[in-house]
Write a protein that holds these residues in place. Structure first.
Motif, PDB file in Angstrom:
ATOM      1  N   ALA A  12      14.935 -21.947  -5.718  1.00  0.00           N
ATOM      2  CA  ALA A  12      15.126 -23.388  -5.538  1.00  0.00           C
ATOM      3  C   ALA A  12      13.781 -24.110  -5.576  1.00  0.00           C
ATOM      4  O   ALA A  12      12.749 -23.580  -5.139  1.00  0.00           O
ATOM      5  N   HIS A  13      13.801 -25.316  -6.104  1.00  0.00           N
ATOM      6  CA  HIS A  13      12.620 -26.166  -6.066  1.00  0.00           C
ATOM      7  C   HIS A  13      12.249 -26.446  -4.600  1.00  0.00           C
ATOM      8  O   HIS A  13      13.124 -26.680  -3.757  1.00  0.00           O
ATOM      9  N   PRO A  19       9.868 -18.240  -0.927  1.00  0.00           N
ATOM     10  CA  PRO A  19      10.821 -18.788  -1.906  1.00  0.00           C
ATOM     11  C   PRO A  19      12.259 -18.529  -1.469  1.00  0.00           C
ATOM     12  O   PRO A  19      12.557 -17.540  -0.785  1.00  0.00           O
ATOM     13  N   VAL A  20      13.144 -19.432  -1.904  1.00  0.00           N
ATOM     14  CA  VAL A  20      14.563 -19.308  -1.570  1.00  0.00           C
ATOM     15  C   VAL A  20      15.346 -19.107  -2.863  1.00  0.00           C
ATOM     16  O   VAL A  20      15.371 -19.970  -3.744  1.00  0.00           O
ATOM     17  N   ALA A  21      15.980 -17.943  -2.993  1.00  0.00           N
ATOM     18  CA  ALA A  21      16.742 -17.620  -4.191  1.00  0.00           C
ATOM     19  C   ALA A  21      18.176 -18.104  -4.052  1.00  0.00           C
ATOM     20  O   ALA A  21      18.678 -18.367  -2.944  1.00  0.00           O
ATOM     21  N   HIS A  71      12.649 -21.984 -11.987  1.00  0.00           N
ATOM     22  CA  HIS A  71      13.922 -22.598 -11.614  1.00  0.00           C
ATOM     23  C   HIS A  71      14.960 -22.524 -12.732  1.00  0.00           C
ATOM     24  O   HIS A  71      16.124 -22.890 -12.503  1.00  0.00           O
ATOM     25  N   THR A  72      14.550 -22.050 -13.908  1.00  0.00           N
ATOM     26  CA  THR A  72      15.462 -22.133 -15.059  1.00  0.00           C
ATOM     27  C   THR A  72      15.558 -20.852 -15.890  1.00  0.00           C
ATOM     28  O   THR A  72      16.520 -20.680 -16.647  1.00  0.00           O
ATOM     29  N   ILE A 113      20.482 -25.599  -8.170  1.00  0.00           N
ATOM     30  CA  ILE A 113      19.136 -25.528  -8.738  1.00  0.00           C
ATOM     31  C   ILE A 113      19.125 -26.128 -10.135  1.00  0.00           C
ATOM     32  O   ILE A 113      18.227 -26.918 -10.498  1.00  0.00           O
ATOM     33  N   ALA A 114      20.130 -25.777 -10.964  1.00  0.00           N
ATOM     34  CA  ALA A 114      20.185 -26.297 -12.325  1.00  0.00           C
ATOM     35  C   ALA A 114      20.360 -27.811 -12.328  1.00  0.00           C
ATOM     36  O   ALA A 114      19.748 -28.526 -13.134  1.00  0.00           O
TER      37      ALA A 114
END
Length: 690
Positions: free
Chosen positions: A603-604, A638-640, A586-587, A572-573
């Motif tokens: 995740a985007h 959403p997906v973590a 995301h950050t 993600i980063a």
């Protein structure tokens, strides 16, 4: 007028795939050259078996058209347009006999051919390469998804009877034929008698081309007589002409109670509104005057879309009349269209000329005042270039009327179907809206202003009374197709006095010739009926990767299901840094957790789409040539970090191109997480070799 069969030939009909004319010395209606009065032909349908023509359309026409998909029919329209395009000059010569100048003929002939081109293109771009059209989203009718419903369009099983007006014998016929043909419904065309010889000339060329299937087009020259007696709920009638004739047709028992679908485009007292800001010297004023003069003079004003009421600020009435008169003086040369310098021709017939004169007399008696022109016969340029009277020609000079009383009933009810317009003063924008609406329903209105507030006020006030509204200003004046020019892409028709019907409007017109039916069934059954995979229908995962299959082997329902891929914080980063998409979800863990939609850093969505492509793509060269887009994308769950995704890809819709070695494939893509929860759904669009 009538004449005997010994004088000239009959305009033929084309029925049951053969040419037909009356036998023996049957009296016929004489049609004459509009400029010279020369007898050109006779017209009669006495003895024509209209019942057999209808049956031929329902049987041979339906059977033959049913052999083609929408794309195949569209290509036939394109071929026909190309063929007719190569024969325009001979049609221009015939058209000149109707009083039409070359410019008038371009509008009619080139305009009609342009409609064929437009539907040939739209049919391939906007319709499936199939025989059924789906309408709207699928409705799930059971909890387990085993029972669905959706709407389908299929072609009507009868004939499309198309009755056309005298003013556009080519455009009027082809703009009705094109969408009916694309829908797969055979046409029986009935042109108006005064100019039906030009329609017959076009049909003769069409039949010589050999492009159209048998039974797909028939032509009745002369009276329709008992044609409607043989129609029923399977058939439809599209009529263009006078409101009184439309009312007569609507009252026919087969229409009134028998279920014949009927649509009409009739009289229209169209308005052009000059905004308060469009004063002399502005580009809007110049554009308005140009439009007004064009609509009064093109086709000698014989257009259902012509400007009949020029609504202008009361203080500008004299300015508008003077400017229009000057433009007419400079640009309009009245006469026989075969003379090179002529820019405005005759009306279609002496009968039409007398009808227009009678309408003008009614307007004058009701309070209209003659500001330009005369009812006297004008001197005109003759075919040999001389100037003089043409006692047997249907000539009328352009005419403008003014009205001291803007609410005179005749102004808003009497249409002079010729080179005649009224210039009427209004007191406010609201007053202009009110006067425009007094037309009782119109095909088109122009609003000429550079003030968006004025345009908005007028549009919201008159839209319910009009089928089309042109907003004309300095930005579009040069590119505008004009007040009086219907285009295939947009609806032509209007409410109330204008007939209440619709023609053209792109694929909307095709659907007029089709029946919308609600179909209910299982996903597998609806997939089989439509050729489009429905969620819940069978998939084939064991037939090899579908990206390795050309269209000849690929089948709807072929699918692939990927392995799981785990999402990490590092992934993600990295995506955030690479793309610059550093949205806090995301950050920033604390900010993300404070958002009720997110469990923390997620995740985007576009990272997931990119990974999904990597999960389903077969990397080696193969039949898939390119990815050209996504449709219907929705992010759902959403997906973590720490979760995983997989994608299931199913061949949803396959559309071979008739003229290329590839086609389009739409793939149903579903991204799910480790717990099989929906993460995203979308369609992937690819080009695939045949």
């Amino acid at each position: 007028m009538t004449a005997t069969a010994l004088d000239v030939e009959y305009v033929p009909s084309y029925v049951r795939d053969a040419w037909w004319t009356p036998g023996g010395a049957v009296p016929g209606t004489g049609v004459r050259d509009a400029s010279t009065g020369e007898l050109l032909a006779l017209v009669s349908s006495d003895g024509l078996d209209t019942a057999a023509a209808v049956e031929h359309a329902r049987t041979t026409g339906q059977d033959e058209l049913g052999k083609y998909t929408f794309h195949q029919r569209a290509l036939l329209l394109k071929d026909l347009a190309t063929f007719l395009n190569g024969h325009r000059e001979e049609l221009y010569e015939v058209s000149a006999r109707s009083g039409a100048t070359r410019r008038d003929s371009l509008v009619d002939i080139d305009g009609g051919i342009g409609v064929l081109f437009a539907y040939g293109s739209k049919g391939r771009r906007e319709l499936p390469n199939a025989t059924v059209i789906t309408d709207g989203a699928v409705e799930t009718l059971s909890r387990d998804g085993s029972f669905l419903g959706e709407h389908l369009y299929t072609r009507r099983p009868g004939a499309a009877v198309q009755i056309n007006a005298f003013n556009f014998p080519v455009w009027g016929m082809l703009e009705k034929l094109a969408p009916a043909f694309l829908a797969g419904v055979p046409t029986i065309a009935k042109p108006a008698t005064p100019t039906g010889y030009l329609a017959a000339a076009v049909v003769r060329l069409i039949m010589e081309s050999g492009i159209l299937p048998a039974g797909s087009l028939q032509l009745i020259s002369g009276s329709a007589r008992d044609l409607l007696d043989h129609l029923d709920y399977r058939d439809m009638v599209s009529f263009t002409g006078s409101a009184s004739t439309a009312d007569t047709l609507r009252a026919h028992p087969n229409v009134a109670v028998g279920g014949v679908r009927f649509t009409a485009e009739t009289d229209s007292l169209n308005a052009a509104i000059l905004g308060p800001d469009a004063v002399p010297g502005t580009p809007e004023f110049e554009a308005y005057i140009k439009s007004l003069v064009t609509e009064v003079t093109v086709k000698a004003g014989q257009k259902c879309t012509s400007i009949r009421r020029a609504l202008v600020p009361r203080a500008l009435v004299d300015d508008v009349v003077a400017a229009a008169a000057e433009r007419i003086r400079q640009r309009v040369v009245l006469g026989d269209p075969r003379a090179a310098e002529v820019t405005m021709g005759a009306l279609a017939s002496l009968e039409q000329l007398e009808a227009v004169r009678a309408a003008v007399r009614s307007l004058l008696e009701a309070g209209g005042e003659l500001a330009l022109g005369t009812l006297d016969a004008p001197d005109v340029v003759l075919a040999d270039g001389r100037t003089g009277p043409a006692p047997d020609g249907a000539f009328m000079a352009p005419m403008l009327l003014t009205w001291p009383d803007a609410d005179a009933d005749a102004l808003h009810t009497v249409e002079a179907f010729g080179p005649v317009a009224s210039v009427v003063g209004y007191d406010s924008v609201a007053d202009a809206v009110r006067l425009a609406a007094r037309g009782g329903g119109s095909l088109v209105a122009t609003v000429c202003t550079n003030d968006p507030a004025v345009a908005a006020e007028v549009l919201t006030g008159i839209a319910g009374h009009h089928g089309r509204v042109l907003i004309l200003n300095r930005e579009d004046a040069a590119s505008s197709t004009g007040h009086g020019s219907p285009v295939p892409h947009l609806v032509h028709g209007g409410p109330g006095r204008a007939g209440g019907g619709e023609e053209l409007g792109g694929i909307r017109a095709v659907l007029h010739y089709m029946q919308r039916t609600a179909v209910q069934g299982s996903p597998n059954m609806l997939t089989a009926l439509t050729g489009i995979w429905h969620s819940g229908a069978d998939r084939r995962f064991d037939a090899g990767h579908p990206f390795r299959k050309p269209l000849s082997e690929l089948r709807v329902g072929d699918a692939v299901r990927s392995d799981l891929r785990t999402v990490t914080l590092e992934d993600i980063a990295a995506f955030a840094e690479t793309t610059g998409d550093t949205f806090y979800a995301h950050t920033d863990s604390a900010a993300a957790e404070a958002n009720p939609f997110f469990p923390g850093i997620v995740a985007h969505g576009y990272l997931l789409l990119s990974w999904a492509a990597g999960l389903f793509v077969d990397p080696a060269p193969g039949p898939v040539l390119a990815n050209y887009g996504l449709e219907n994308l929705r992010f759902i769950t959403p997906v973590a970090a720490g979760d995983a995704i997989r994608v299931t890809l199913t061949a949803k819709k396959i559309t071979p191109r008739e003229t290329d070695e590839y086609g389009e494939v739409a793939w149903d893509a579903v991204i799910t997480n480790r717990n099989d929860e929906l993460v995203a759904t979308y369609d992937v669009l690819t080009l695939v070799e045949k």
